[in-house]
Design a protein around this motif. Structure first.
Motif, PDB file in Angstrom:
ATOM      1  N   UNK A  28      41.420  54.014  49.952  1.00  0.00           N
ATOM      2  CA  UNK A  28      40.758  52.733  49.697  1.00  0.00           C
ATOM      3  C   UNK A  28      41.688  51.588  50.059  1.00  0.00           C
ATOM      4  N   UNK A  29      42.931  51.672  49.643  1.00  0.00           N
ATOM      5  CA  UNK A  29      43.892  50.619  49.961  1.00  0.00           C
ATOM      6  C   UNK A  29      44.134  50.519  51.466  1.00  0.00           C
ATOM      7  N   UNK A  30      44.267  51.657  52.139  1.00  0.00           N
ATOM      8  CA  UNK A  30      44.533  51.649  53.580  1.00  0.00           C
ATOM      9  C   UNK A  30      43.353  51.088  54.372  1.00  0.00           C
ATOM     10  N   UNK A  31      42.141  51.402  53.950  1.00  0.00           N
ATOM     11  CA  UNK A  31      40.946  50.997  54.701  1.00  0.00           C
ATOM     12  C   UNK A  31      40.450  49.606  54.329  1.00  0.00           C
ATOM     13  N   UNK A  32      40.546  49.263  53.058  1.00  0.00           N
ATOM     14  CA  UNK A  32      39.996  48.001  52.563  1.00  0.00           C
ATOM     15  C   UNK A  32      40.994  47.332  51.612  1.00  0.00           C
ATOM     16  N   UNK A  33      42.143  46.890  52.115  1.00  0.00           N
ATOM     17  CA  UNK A  33      43.162  46.334  51.215  1.00  0.00           C
ATOM     18  C   UNK A  33      42.687  45.106  50.443  1.00  0.00           C
ATOM     19  N   UNK A  34      41.897  44.239  51.060  1.00  0.00           N
ATOM     20  CA  UNK A  34      41.422  43.038  50.362  1.00  0.00           C
ATOM     21  C   UNK A  34      40.507  43.411  49.198  1.00  0.00           C
TER      22      UNK A  34
END
Length: 118
Positions: A28-34
């Protein structure tokens, strides 16, 4: 100040991510950090009403072509509510895809556009 730090640390430990979920959090962090940062913000609950609050919700909806993940958080003290159905965007995307499927490909037809009446 030290007491506040201790309380924050205790709350963080209480919310510890189960080891089996760590790969999901990393993806989740890698794909959608915002998104990860916005929804994981430590002070989020002080500014917004979080589910199961009546005016805050999340929707996960899948179609043959899309996955819609929608999170709506009402700001604390706000008088308004979400302006439409919870899955409005998914329905609109599906409708657009159906209209595209009916439209002639590459514009090589001799008549009016299939979307002229839409």
């Amino acid at each position: 100040r030290e007491e506040a730090g201790a309380e924050e640390k205790a709350a963080f430990v209480a919310l510890e991510v189960p080891p089996s979920m760590l790969p999901f959090a990393a993806f989740l962090f890698a794909r959608f950090p915002a998104v990860f940062l916005a929804l994981g913000s430590p002070g989020l609950d002080s500014e917004f009403e979080l589910p199961p609050a009546e005016k805050s919700f999340s929707v996960i909806e899948e179609t043959g072509d899309f996955k819609l993940v929608q999170v709506v958080l009402r700001r604390r003290g706000a008088a308004g509510s979400w302006p439409g159905p919870r899955s409005r965007h998914a329905r609109q995307a599906q409708k657009e895809l159906q209209e595209e499927a009916k439209a002639p490909r590459f514009g090589l037809t001799g008549g009016a556009s299939a979307s002229a009446g839409a």
